[in-house]
Every structure is written in C-alpha cells, then in structure tokens.
Design an enzyme around this catalytic site. Structure first.
Site, mmCIF file in Angstrom:
data_model
loop_
_atom_site.group_PDB
_atom_site.id
_atom_site.type_symbol
_atom_site.label_atom_id
_atom_site.label_comp_id
_atom_site.label_asym_id
_atom_site.label_seq_id
_atom_site.Cartn_x
_atom_site.Cartn_y
_atom_site.Cartn_z
ATOM 1 C CD GLU A 1 -55.441 -9.696 -18.524
ATOM 2 O OE1 GLU A 1 -57.577 -9.504 -18.410
ATOM 3 O OE2 GLU A 1 -55.148 -10.801 -17.967
ATOM 4 C CE LYS B 1 -54.476 -11.526 -15.060
ATOM 5 N NZ LYS B 1 -55.492 -12.084 -15.872
ATOM 6 C CB CYS C 1 -57.794 -9.113 -14.722
ATOM 7 S SG CYS C 1 -59.366 -9.683 -15.662
#
Ligand SMILES: *[C@@H]1O[C@H](CO)[C@@H](O)[C@H](O)[C@H]1NC(C)=O
Ligand SMILES: *[C@@H]1O[C@H](CO)[C@@H](O)[C@H](O)[C@H]1NC(C)=O
Ligand SMILES: *[C@@H]1O[C@H](CO)[C@@H](O)[C@H](O)[C@H]1NC(C)=O
Ligand SMILES: *[C@@H]1O[C@H](CO)[C@@H](O)[C@H](O)[C@H]1NC(C)=O
Length: 491
Positions: free
Chosen positions: A82, A183, A216
């Site tokens: 990321e 995300k 993440c």
C-alpha cells in the site's frame, strides 16, 4: 541485521505445522515485495502532474526490477505494498496530481499496456499493466483513484464532485485489469474517502483459482475481511499494507500470521519499509507455514519474498472458518478387542480430539478427494488389553474404516485411496511410544518426523504419501502397568 526475535516466537508457537499433499498441480509460486518507499518530502504541497509522475516513477522503477526478479523465480503472482508508489500524508488537495481514474473491471475489459490510449491520464496503470504482461505474472499494487460523482444522483458524493479512494489494482498476466478494490477502513487518511458501500472484491487466476483483496487496516475489521472468508469462502487473499508496528500485540507479521492461521487462509502480505515510521513486516502465510520478513533497521532497501504455496480450495460456504466445524460426537467401537473412543474425520481438513478418559489424542489433517468418499476415524484407547495376551496400552490411531458406517471403524482393511497429510499427537504417561504409518496394499511408510514435545506430548507428522492411508498409529506401551496388574491378577 534482521530482528527475528518476535517472529520466531510466533512461529515457535505454531508447532502444529502440517503440509499439503505434494502433487505438483496443487502448488503455485507467490511473491511479495517489501518496498522501501521513496517519499515526497513535502506531501502537503500540491505538485503538477508531471512532477508527481517523476516522483512515482522512482518507486515504479524499483517495482519493475522486482517484477523481473520475481518472474525469474517463477512467480505466478506478485503483491506490492500500500502507498508504495505515491507515499502518504497527502491532503485531499495535494494528492490530486497523483490520482488516476481506475475503470471498473466489472464493466470494462482493458489492458492499459495493450491499449494505452483508451483512457487518458493513466500512466501508472499502464506502467503496472506492462510489468504484469512483460513478466507474465498477476500483479497487485496500490494507488490513488479518482471517481467522479454527482450529488444529484448520489447524496454521499463529496462536495468537489469526486470520490478519492485508496485503491488496490490487480492485473492478470496479460496486463488486463481484473480487480479494483477501494479500501474500506481508512487509517487517518485525509486524502481519501471511505467507499459508501462495502464491496467484496475477488479475482480468479488460472493457477490457483480465486483470491480476495483487502488493504492494511481492513484486517482488523469485519468488513470486508470476514465476509470474504466466512460467507464467500475465499481462502486466498492479497494484502497490500503500510503498517506501523506496535508491540506487544500488533506488529505487522504478528497479526498477519494470526489472521492467516486462525481464518485458515493464505495471506500474501506486502508491507512498506519505512524505518522512521516503524513500518516493516511482510510475508507469505499459509494456515500452516510462513515465510516472512521483519527488519526495523534503516539500512536495507527492500525485500522480495518468493515461496511455493499450496492452492487452497474454497470453503464450503457454511458460515464457518476452517477449524471451526462442529466436531462429530465421539462413539465407541472395538479395535483389536479394545474399546476405543473415536471421532470421525469430516471435510477435507480439520483438527480433532478423541479422548478415552483423560487420555487424549489430537489430529490435524488435510486429505485428498479420492474417487469415492472413504470414512476415517481418530481413536484413543487407554487401558489393559486382555485378549491374546495381557498388556497395558495408550494408543492414538487414525484409521480407515472398512465400511461406510462408523460401526465399521476399527475393523480390518488393507485398502485405501485417500491421501492424508497429518500430525498426530497425544500426551502419554509412558516413554515407550511406537509410531507407525501403513499405506494401502500393506505398504510400509514412516513418519517424516516424530518425537517428544513439552508436557509429555509425543507427535508424528507425515505428508506427501503416494498411497492411501490405512493406519497411522502412536502405540504407547505402559510396561510398568502390566507387571503390577499381572501380579495382582496372578493366583
Ligand atoms: C506523516 O504524518 C505523521 C503525523 O501526522 C508524522 O508522524 C509522520 O512523520 C508523517 N510522515 C511523513 C512521511 O511525512
Ligand atoms: C487476459 O487475461 C484475462 C484474465 O486472466 C483473460 O480473461 C483473458 O482471456 C486474457 N486475454 C488474452 C488475450 O489472453
Ligand atoms: C466401551 O466403552 C463404553 C464407554 O466407556 C461403554 O459404554 C461400553 O460398554 C464399552 N464396551 C465394551 C465392549 O466394553
Ligand atoms: C486444534 O484444536 C485445539 C483444541 O481445540 C487447539 O488448541 C489447537 O490450537 C488447534 N490447532 C489448530 C491448528 O487449529
């Protein structure tokens, strides 16, 4: 120098490593690259597109080198971290020149490398697509995405008429964009919007079937991770991350390992390296094994990890992760005149326990699909054997049942077609435990490993057998108990 202390402790805790059946077609080669990101030193200051591209090209140049190295090692899929192309700490305005509009691959079939003119302002997409195509591998990367919206039709559309998403993109080995994931769980990212709806993004590969995607911080939240794994049955995940290590509970590799193990999934985790921010920790995690890297020193540039990993079949979508199936109730059956307590093996893999009184046996297994479903059971016996001799036993046995009914378990058979990789163990009171593995047609096999662990636990492991498993047994002989029983029984 690498600091492996923490990670070694985590691995050490996972002694129950079992392995897949070693057939070639069930393996593929995965790669993750922990990239030492070259940052924009003044992320708050807006740049022109040209300067943003020059900055990103420094990181993309490293990506291209690593993609070639991964391909040389046979990688089918490569995951980049990321924020590793553009960096972080932008504002909504200052990230503008880094944005590209990533088309929805569910609506558009597009290879940016083959057809670069189709959408404008897509230099980064093109660069990534060409890396995938040139190196013939699936490539996963993270970049900022701009999606125009209209407040007339979408009340959640931001006032400036566009969404800005932290986005993972996936290219197939011919350069086609095959997945786009926004995300869901942002971590204080002022430049980005939270997607208005959860989306569960997967893509399918010819070498390993389906993969899911998340990013993440997502790993700590139910959506989309739990839905992907538990409700959709996804067992292979690509995971770009920019994770700041935090001990004692949330170092990157520590939680990556826990997630993979406990959810029973493969996690291909690529973290950024930024020592000053405490970011490091990447790995290729299967539910059984881990290849990983954790290095919090300043010096190193980055690290490519490459590993052969087993293809994991999708879970039957029953609302449970791998090891959480309801165990079948124990039953008793006689085996060689002894009254064993048994439990049936269910599914393709699992973790079960059978106890006779306080004597317990554990089994971790994974099995092949034979032409016909064969019944297996794990049995435990602790007691005096009295037929054709009198002797005291503590036995853990994995047996193929001769029939299709559990009442047959413990009966004799010489034939089996099911290949099983397993670890069998129990806590014995005797130090005399004989481990044996018998294959179909009276083929004598042997454990790959066996021995004592702490607390009186004796184990054996075997994988990659080429004949069906008939019996695996830990045959404990408690010599001292027969003599006292015999003398007590003697007239
Ligand atoms: C980003 O911002 C945080 C504080 O908001 C700061 O600690 C960190 O050093 C910044 N990182 C970079 C690369 O500018
Ligand atoms: C490119 O890859 C995609 C995804 O794997 C596949 O559907 C498509 O057929 C491929 N195209 C060509 C021209 O090989
Ligand atoms: C076997 O054990 C079970 C449970 O301990 C018991 O109910 C059963 O009667 C035993 N059978 C024999 C043949 O000893
Ligand atoms: C198997 O189950 C036991 C007991 O429920 C548990 O302690 C162990 O961690 C499990 N192992 C795996 C690999 O799931």
């Amino acid at each position: 120098m690498a600091s492996y202390g923490l990670s070694a402790a985590i691995l050490g805790a996972c002694v129950l490593a079992i392995h897949l059946i070693g057939a070639e077609e069930t393996l593929y080669v995965a790669a993750v690259y922990e990239h030492r990101v070259i940052l924009n030193p003044r992320p708050g200051v807006p740049l022109r597109r040209r300067a943003a591209l020059e900055h990103m090209e420094k990181n993309l140049h490293a990506f291209a080198e690593q993609a070639a190295l991964a391909a040389l090692q046979g990688a089918h899929i490569l995951v980049f971290p990321e924020d590793a192309i553009h960096g972080f700490n932008y504002t909504r305005a200052s990230v503008a020149s880094y944005l590209e509009t990533v088309p929805d691959p569910e609506e558009v079939t597009w290879s940016p490398c083959a057809d670069p003119g189709r959408f404008s302002n897509t230099e980064v997409l093109r660069r990534l697509s060409c890396m995938a195509r040139k190196n013939r591998l699936f490539l996963v990367a993270n970049m900022p995405d701009r999606q125009p919206c209209s407040r007339a039709s979408d009340p959640l559309c931001p006032p400036d008429g566009q969404y800005q998403f932290n986005t993972d993109v996936v290219f197939s080995d011919n350069g086609t964009l095959v997945a786009r994931y926004h995300k869901q769980n942002l971590y204080f990212e002022a430049a980005f919007d939270t997607p208005p709806r959860n989306k569960y993004v997967t893509f399918t590969t010819p070498f390993a079937g389906r993969f899911g995607v998340f990013t993440c911080f997502d790993i700590l939240f139910r959506e989309p991770a739990v839905t992907l794994v538990r409700d959709m049955g996804v067992r292979q995940l690509v995971y770009p991350t920019a994770w700041m290590n935090q001990l004692p509970l949330l170092a990157a590799v520590q939680f990556q390992r826990s997630f993979s193990y406990s959810a029973g999934v493969t996690l291909l985790a690529a973290n950024v390296r930024a020592a000053a921010l405490g970011m490091t920790g990447s790995g290729i995690f299967t539910p059984w094994e881990a290849v990983y890297h954790h290095d919090s020193t300043e010096g190193e540039q980055g690290r490519l990890l490459v590993s052969r990993v087993p293809v994991l079949d999708p879970l039957a979508v029953v609302g449970h992760a791998t090891f959480s199936e309801e165990p079948t109730p124990p039953f008793t059956s006689t085996m060689m005149y002894d009254n064993f307590t048994l439990v049936l093996l269910q599914g393709r893999e699992g973790n079960l326990t059978a106890c006779d009184g306080s004597f317990c046996c554990h089994l971790l297994f994974r099995r092949s699909d034979p032409p016909e479903e064969e019944l297996y059971a794990l049995g435990a016996f602790d007691g005096l054997h009295v037929v054709h001799g009198t002797y005291y036993l503590e036995v853990c046995a994995l047996v193929k049942c001769p029939g299709q009914h559990k009442g047959s378990c413990g009966g004799e058979t010489e034939r089996a077609q099911t290949l099983i990789d397993f670890q069998l163990d129990g806590i014995f009171s005797t130090e005399h435990v004989y481990a044996g593995v018998l294959g179909s047609g009276m083929t004598l096999d042997r454990p790959d490993q066996s021995g004592w662990q702490s607390g009186g636990r004796f184990y054996m492991k075997r994988r990659g057998m080429t004949t069906g498993l008939v019996t695996a047994v830990l045959y404990g002989r408690v010599y001292e108990k027969d003599s006292c029983l015999l003398s007590a029984d003697s007239p």
